[in-house]
Design an enzyme around this catalytic site. Structure first.
Site, PDB file in Angstrom:
ATOM      1  N   GLY A 160     -11.817  65.681   8.943  1.00 18.07           N
ATOM      2  CA  GLY A 160     -10.973  66.588   8.908  1.00 18.07           C
ATOM      3  C   GLY A 160     -10.239  66.746  10.455  1.00 18.07           C
ATOM      4  NE  ARG A 161      -9.141  72.463  11.074  1.00 15.74           N
ATOM      5  CZ  ARG A 161      -8.572  73.159   9.913  1.00 15.74           C
ATOM      6  NH1 ARG A 161      -7.778  73.408   9.408  1.00 15.74           N
ATOM      7  NH2 ARG A 161      -9.958  73.450   9.096  1.00 15.74           N
ATOM      8  CB  ILE A 162     -14.027  68.720  13.787  1.00 13.08           C
ATOM      9  CG1 ILE A 162     -13.694  70.457  14.256  1.00 13.08           C
ATOM     10  CG2 ILE A 162     -15.142  68.502  15.004  1.00 13.08           C
ATOM     11  CD1 ILE A 162     -14.624  71.097  13.957  1.00 13.08           C
ATOM     12  CB  THR A 241     -21.098  69.359  15.852  1.00 12.79           C
ATOM     13  OG1 THR A 241     -20.361  68.670  14.989  1.00 12.79           O
ATOM     14  CG2 THR A 241     -21.840  68.552  16.693  1.00 12.79           C
ATOM     15  NE  ARG A 243     -21.596  76.821   9.435  1.00 13.23           N
ATOM     16  CZ  ARG A 243     -20.608  76.855  10.581  1.00 13.23           C
ATOM     17  NH1 ARG A 243     -20.662  75.893  11.581  1.00 13.23           N
ATOM     18  NH2 ARG A 243     -19.755  77.644  10.682  1.00 13.23           N
ATOM     19  CD  GLU A 272     -27.485  77.631  13.373  1.00 14.84           C
ATOM     20  OE1 GLU A 272     -27.115  76.539  13.110  1.00 14.84           O
ATOM     21  OE2 GLU A 272     -26.362  78.391  14.295  1.00 14.84           O
ATOM     22  CG  HIS A 290     -23.881  77.035  16.122  1.00 13.89           C
ATOM     23  ND1 HIS A 290     -24.224  77.346  14.818  1.00 13.89           N
ATOM     24  CD2 HIS A 290     -22.827  76.604  16.236  1.00 13.89           C
ATOM     25  CE1 HIS A 290     -23.094  77.204  13.885  1.00 13.89           C
ATOM     26  NE2 HIS A 290     -22.040  76.671  14.936  1.00 13.89           N
ATOM     27  CB  ILE A 291     -22.999  75.511  22.515  1.00 12.76           C
ATOM     28  CG1 ILE A 291     -23.714  74.003  22.689  1.00 12.76           C
ATOM     29  CG2 ILE A 291     -24.375  76.647  22.812  1.00 12.76           C
ATOM     30  CD1 ILE A 291     -23.991  73.580  24.284  1.00 12.76           C
ATOM     31  N   GLY A 292     -20.843  74.373  19.974  1.00 11.28           N
ATOM     32  CA  GLY A 292     -19.697  73.486  19.499  1.00 11.28           C
ATOM     33  C   GLY A 292     -18.538  74.079  20.055  1.00 11.28           C
TER      34      GLY A 292
HETATM   35  P1  NAP Z   1     -11.524  70.516   8.067  1.00 11.47           P
HETATM   36  O1  NAP Z   1     -10.334  70.169   8.954  1.00 11.47           O
HETATM   37  O2  NAP Z   1     -11.431  71.580   6.602  1.00 11.47           O
HETATM   38  O3  NAP Z   1     -12.346  69.095   7.889  1.00 11.47           O
HETATM   39  C1  NAP Z   1     -13.383  69.194   6.765  1.00 11.47           C
HETATM   40  C2  NAP Z   1     -13.372  67.546   6.170  1.00 11.47           C
HETATM   41  O4  NAP Z   1     -14.361  67.521   5.180  1.00 11.47           O
HETATM   42  C3  NAP Z   1     -12.135  67.505   5.352  1.00 11.47           C
HETATM   43  O5  NAP Z   1     -11.533  66.196   5.995  1.00 11.47           O
HETATM   44  C4  NAP Z   1     -12.587  67.146   3.780  1.00 11.47           C
HETATM   45  O6  NAP Z   1     -12.031  66.155   3.310  1.00 11.47           O
HETATM   46  C5  NAP Z   1     -14.121  67.147   4.138  1.00 11.47           C
HETATM   47  N1  NAP Z   1     -14.869  67.174   2.803  1.00 11.47           N
HETATM   48  C6  NAP Z   1     -14.927  68.664   2.445  1.00 11.47           C
HETATM   49  N2  NAP Z   1     -15.926  68.755   1.464  1.00 11.47           N
HETATM   50  C7  NAP Z   1     -16.113  67.407   1.342  1.00 11.47           C
HETATM   51  C8  NAP Z   1     -17.355  66.643   0.359  1.00 11.47           C
HETATM   52  N3  NAP Z   1     -17.753  67.456  -0.492  1.00 11.47           N
HETATM   53  N4  NAP Z   1     -17.445  65.601   0.556  1.00 11.47           N
HETATM   54  C9  NAP Z   1     -16.901  64.770   1.550  1.00 11.47           C
HETATM   55  N5  NAP Z   1     -15.861  65.588   2.369  1.00 11.47           N
HETATM   56  C10 NAP Z   1     -15.672  66.735   2.405  1.00 11.47           C
HETATM   57  O7  NAP Z   1     -12.642  71.574   8.917  1.00 11.47           O
HETATM   58  P2  NAP Z   1     -12.777  71.269  10.596  1.00 11.47           P
HETATM   59  O8  NAP Z   1     -11.787  72.312  11.306  1.00 11.47           O
HETATM   60  O9  NAP Z   1     -12.790  69.889  10.892  1.00 11.47           O
HETATM   61  O10 NAP Z   1     -14.379  71.969  10.433  1.00 11.47           O
HETATM   62  C11 NAP Z   1     -15.394  71.265   9.982  1.00 11.47           C
HETATM   63  C12 NAP Z   1     -16.551  72.105   9.803  1.00 11.47           C
HETATM   64  O11 NAP Z   1     -17.385  71.787  11.307  1.00 11.47           O
HETATM   65  C13 NAP Z   1     -16.636  73.531   9.740  1.00 11.47           C
HETATM   66  O12 NAP Z   1     -16.568  73.940   8.250  1.00 11.47           O
HETATM   67  C14 NAP Z   1     -17.712  74.078  10.433  1.00 11.47           C
HETATM   68  O13 NAP Z   1     -18.798  74.157   9.305  1.00 11.47           O
HETATM   69  C15 NAP Z   1     -17.943  73.123  11.516  1.00 11.47           C
HETATM   70  N6  NAP Z   1     -17.953  73.563  12.881  1.00 11.47           N
HETATM   71  C16 NAP Z   1     -18.921  73.668  13.540  1.00 11.47           C
HETATM   72  C17 NAP Z   1     -18.845  74.190  14.903  1.00 11.47           C
HETATM   73  C18 NAP Z   1     -20.048  74.235  16.014  1.00 11.47           C
HETATM   74  O14 NAP Z   1     -19.976  74.953  16.678  1.00 11.47           O
HETATM   75  N7  NAP Z   1     -20.955  73.271  15.720  1.00 11.47           N
HETATM   76  C19 NAP Z   1     -17.509  74.439  15.375  1.00 11.47           C
HETATM   77  C20 NAP Z   1     -16.590  74.386  14.521  1.00 11.47           C
HETATM   78  C21 NAP Z   1     -16.593  73.847  13.336  1.00 11.47           C
HETATM   79  P3  NAP Z   1     -11.611  66.431   1.548  1.00 11.47           P
HETATM   80  O15 NAP Z   1     -11.034  67.864   1.222  1.00 11.47           O
HETATM   81  O16 NAP Z   1     -10.721  65.282   1.286  1.00 11.47           O
HETATM   82  O17 NAP Z   1     -12.901  66.130   0.986  1.00 11.47           O
HETATM   83  C1  GLV Z   2     -18.601  77.315  14.414  1.00 12.90           C
HETATM   84  O1  GLV Z   2     -19.433  76.655  14.024  1.00 12.90           O
HETATM   85  C2  GLV Z   2     -17.405  77.273  13.289  1.00 12.90           C
HETATM   86  O2  GLV Z   2     -17.606  77.093  12.315  1.00 12.90           O
HETATM   87  O3  GLV Z   2     -16.508  77.824  14.090  1.00 12.90           O
END
Ligand code: NAP
Ligand code: GLV
Ligand code: GLV
Length: 324
Positions: A160-162, A241, A243, A272, A290-292
């Site tokens: 997705g975005r990240i 990065t 969950r 966590e 958890h400093i993403g």
């Molecule tokens: P996003 O744009 O919604 O991307 C999520 C991707 O996962 C989508 O491409 C989606 O595609 C896919 N997906 C969802 N369910 C799935 C499944 N069951 N099987 C396969 N693919 C699946 O979200 P984002 O903004 O990139 O963020 C992603 C995640 O990163 C967040 O939800 C958060 O938990 C984590 N995060 C962590 C940090 C950190 O500090 N470490 C910071 C920001 C975010 P489809 O819908 O086509 O399946």
């Molecule tokens: C961080 O983990 C977030 O989901 O923004």
């Protein structure tokens, strides 16, 4: 000001950057949790009572009990993009809007995944710690040998975005070939990044680096389990990065301990903030707290967005980023 035009009351579970707090103070009656630590659930239940809005963190358990205690709540604004800590059914049944902060943290989080990828491949953290212990006695042909990234294959689970931002950085910096696995294909991503869509097993079998970017859901819980580690290449690197519970942490510890895979770069953990001692003891794991999204610029933008989301819902407008 008459009784009926009193500003809506909100509770903020922990102090966030001023960019957000200043906006909130302009429009709302704001109470911020006074101590700079994680609020407990009993305190949360107590403080949410009588509030029109809640601004929470990803570490706050916003379950049915907390939502029931906040019987006046109209909006829960989380200071994060992930919202797996919030009971969406309980919120929906009470007509509460849930908002989050997507987009503004994409590059910062992809940068941390990128940093973990290089650090794991070239053993940067491990060798730095070794030098500080006084071990460096001169250049040596086999000192801390790692793996090249140039021309290797990156497997993105959840592009997705990240995930897509990491793919772009890895392709530009290391000319990496990109595989991805989502529930649905993304033709634009395939065209722009030469990304190849695969099923999960093919990605695990072919990737030199596997990076997780799916949200935590029932479907993605333990998506990377013992069987997945058996499928991965022996020199593979796992980056998480997303969950913690997307990975079976016990199975990962076994895979790292037996060198079933080369290394892991982690920003998130199953329970966590608890990190198992067995994981802490492993030299081939890099462990970040958890400093993403933790850059000053990004956290300021998140604070502003979380504040705008809350203000808009409470003032009857459609917010910039609504989950439900
Ligand atoms: P996003 O744009 O919604 O991307 C999520 C991707 O996962 C989508 O491409 C989606 O595609 C896919 N997906 C969802 N369910 C799935 C499944 N069951 N099987 C396969 N693919 C699946 O979200 P984002 O903004 O990139 O963020 C992603 C995640 O990163 C967040 O939800 C958060 O938990 C984590 N995060 C962590 C940090 C950190 O500090 N470490 C910071 C920001 C975010 P489809 O819908 O086509 O399946
Ligand atoms: C961080 O983990 C977030 O989901 O923004
Ligand atoms: C290493 O420092 C080299 O000169 O090859």
């Amino acid at each position: 000001m008459s009784e009926t035009t009193m500003p809506p009351k909100i509770f903020v579970t922990r102090s966030i950057p001023e960019t957000g707090l200043d906006l909130l103070h302009e429009r709302l009656d704001v109470a911020v949790y006074e101590t700079d630590r994680q609020i407990s659930k009993p305190e949360l239940i107590d403080r949410v009572q009588g509030m029109d809005g809640l601004l929470c963190l990803l570490s706050d358990p916003i379950d049915a009990e907390v939502i029931a205690a906040g019987s006046q709540l109209r909006c829960i604004s989380t200071y994060a993009v992930g919202y797996n800590n919030i009971d969406l059914d309980a919120a929906t049944s009470r007509g509460i809007a849930i908002t989050n902060t997507p987009g503004v943290l994409t590059e910062a989080t992809a940068d941390i995944a990128f940093a973990l990828m290089i650090s794991a491949a070239r053993r940067i953290v491990e060798s730095d710690a070794w030098l500080r212990r006084g071990n460096f006695e001169g250049w040596a042909p086999k000192l801390f040998l790692g793996h090249d990234l140039t021309g290797k294959t990156l497997g993105i689970i959840g592009a997705g975005r990240i995930g897509q931002a990491l793919a772009r950085k890895a392709a530009a910096a290391f000319n990496m070939r990109v595989l991805y696995h989502n529930r649905s294909r993304d033709n634009t991503f395939e065209a722009e990044q030469n990304a190849v869509y695969t099923d999960l097993d093919t990605l695990l079998r072919d990737a030199d680096v596997v990076s997780l970017h799916v949200p935590l859901s029932q479907e993605t819980h333990h998506m990377i389990d013992a069987r997945a580690f058996e499928t991965m290449r022996p020199h593979a690197i796992l980056i998480n990065t997303a969950r913690g519970p997307v990975v079976d942490e016990r199975a990962m510890i076994d895979a790292l301990r037996t060198n079933r895979i080369f290394a892991a770069g982690l920003d998130v953990y199953e329970e966590e903030p608890a990190v198992p001692d067995e994981l802490i003891a492993l030299p081939n794991a890099i462990l970040l707290p958890h400093i993403g999204s933790a850059s000053i610029e990004t956290r300021n933008k998140m604070a502003e967005m979380a504040a705008r989301n809350l203000i808009d819902v409470l003032e009857g407008r459609e917010p910039p980023h609504r989950v439900i």
